[in-house]
Design an enzyme around this catalytic site. Structure first.
Site, short mmCIF file in Angstrom:
data_model
loop_
_atom_site.label_atom_id
_atom_site.label_comp_id
_atom_site.label_asym_id
_atom_site.label_seq_id
_atom_site.Cartn_x
_atom_site.Cartn_y
_atom_site.Cartn_z
CB CYS A 27 -13.66 14.47 7.51
SG CYS A 27 -15.03 13.77 8.45
CB CYS A 47 -0.94 0.03 1.20
SG CYS A 47 -1.99 1.51 1.20
#
Length: 442
Positions: free
Chosen positions: A399, A130
């Site tokens: 967010c 990742c």
């Protein structure tokens, strides 16, 4: 129409599979003619992983797309009186300090530890790398995969309520090098892990996770997720190895250009911004917009581990933080002590209820209210309490700008005026973007 893994200018074949109220959802079948802006994705999992969707778009164009999305959302409120600040960029790779991986197995008995595949409901693929996180995350995942393959422990099957292993959470303190691993298992006692299995789990992590010096610490936790019909889900955490938290530092530029160093402890389930370097920029910008002074009283709502309020404490008379999560409250209070602050108080409970109690106690009225709510935004009750406070300044960090802009309506109807919009890119290679707004009372 939404077609994942495409960029503006691509010509594609797509398969429509669902119509929602305002759009069609589809899967990319083939790029017949790529856009001139398309680049090769770096990650081997791109296209199957549900984490990234913009690796094929140069980062400078990602920023433009995110700015455009915020401008479109806020279009009804943007006028000559509202200042638009350009998006604050991030380091595009290896920025995440937290990941959660899922255990799964198929009908053939093959075992997978990784991320959810894009466009599926719970199908997991084997993660080998990742590029959004530090390399040790994938290294630890490979070690745990090997441990699992050599054991008779089963992945949890939610429908059948069988098996043990649910998720693997990996966290780190970017500035300290501390590392934390938490194994979440089912609460079904028929599949409880044995003492020897837990000991071998810890040993595998100790052998595979390298710490570069003695100051860096490894913490290992077991979390039991207890589910029963008609009852709320309960979590029980057990420390298996190391300290009961990790440490993190934030370096914030002071108003006189010096660097303010702040220390934080993070428990395994407590919230902390997942991009440490960008959190420093986010909080610095929020403080700058608030234009704090030594006479100010600040209310920090949804304060989490107290980060924003602690960052502002040096510049103001008093900070009152409010947080519902008991674990985050404990961390916040420890963080206040860790930074030697006598002007910060952390209140535990629902924001609306605590604000009501504060008003009855005749506490100091706030000059500045700071809010950083979860993705669902502010509910009607919280907005009412904020309006009742009549703070001259409201700094709203979000967010999820979609819920943020929905909250603007009632806040503006209640007397606030939008002054500044400041996007912040917390999550490169994804569509997600953070946003700060400053609202004031005339």
């Amino acid at each position: 129409m939404e077609v994942p893994f495409t960029i503006p200018g691509d010509q594609v074949n797509a398969i429509l599979y669902k119509k929602t109220k305002d759009k069609y959802l589809s899967r990319l079948s083939k790029v017949t003619m790529p856009s001139n802006n398309r680049i090769d994705a770096l990650c081997m999992h791109f296209g199957s992983c549900g984490g990234c969707c913009w690796q094929q778009l140069p980062y400078e164009l990602q920023l433009k797309q995110k700015e455009k999305s915020i401008q479109n959302l806020f279009k009804p409120y943007l006028n000559e009186n509202v200042k638009w600040h350009s998006i604050i960029p991030s380091s595009p790779w290896h920025y995440r300090n937290k990941m959660e991986l899922t255990f799964s197995s198929d009908k053939a008995g093959r075992r997978y530890l990784g991320l959810i595949m894009q466009g599926t409901r719970g199908h997991v693929f084997q993660m080998k790398e990742c590029l959004l996180a530090n390399g040790w995350f994938a290294q630890a995942a490979r070690a745990i995969q090997k441990w699992w393959d050599n054991s008779d422990v089963q992945a949890y099957h939610a429908i059948k309520d069988r098996g043990s292993l649910r998720t693997l959470t990996l966290r780190e303190g970017l500035r300290t090098g501390d590392r934390l691993v938490m194994l979440t298992v089912s609460g079904n006692p028929d599949y409880a892990l044995t003492k020897s299995q837990l000991q071998s789990f810890v040993q595998v992590l100790r052998d595979s996770i390298e710490l570069s010096n003695s100051d860096q610490k490894l913490s290992v936790f077991l979390r039991i997720q207890q589910i029963a019909k008609g009852r709320p889900t309960n979590f029980y955490e057990m420390l298996l190895y190391g300290p009961d938290h990790i440490r993190e530092k934030l370096y914030l530029p002071d108003f006189n250009e010096a660097i303010q160093t702040l220390n934080f402890r993070i428990s395994p389930s407590a919230f902390f911004q997942p991009n440490t370097e960008q959190a420093e920029k986010l909080y610095s910008q929020a403080l700058k917009l608030a234009d704090l002074s030594a006479s100010h009283v600040v209310y920090d709502l949804y304060c989490g581990t107290g980060t924003l309020g602690i960052c502002s404490a040096k510049y103001v008379k008093e900070v009152i933080g409010i947080e519902l999560s008991r674990e985050s409250v404990l961390d916040a209070r420890e963080n206040v002590k860790e930074n030697g602050l006598s002007n910060v108080t952390i209140k535990s409970g629902d924001v609306g209820q605590v604000l009501e109690a504060l008003s009855q106690e005749n506490s100091l009225k706030p000059d500045v209210v700071m809010v950083d709510p979860p993705r669902i935004g502010l509910d009607a009750k919280a907005i009412k309490h904020i309006l009742d406070l009549k703070a001259p300044k409201l700094v709203y960090i979000s967010c999820n700008p979609k819920t943020q802009v929905m909250n603007l309506g009632p806040l503006i109807d209640g007397g606030y005026q939008l002054q500044i919009v400041q996007p912040v890119d917390q999550f490169p290679q994804t569509v997600h973007v953070e946003n700060i707004t400053l609202l004031t009372l005339p």
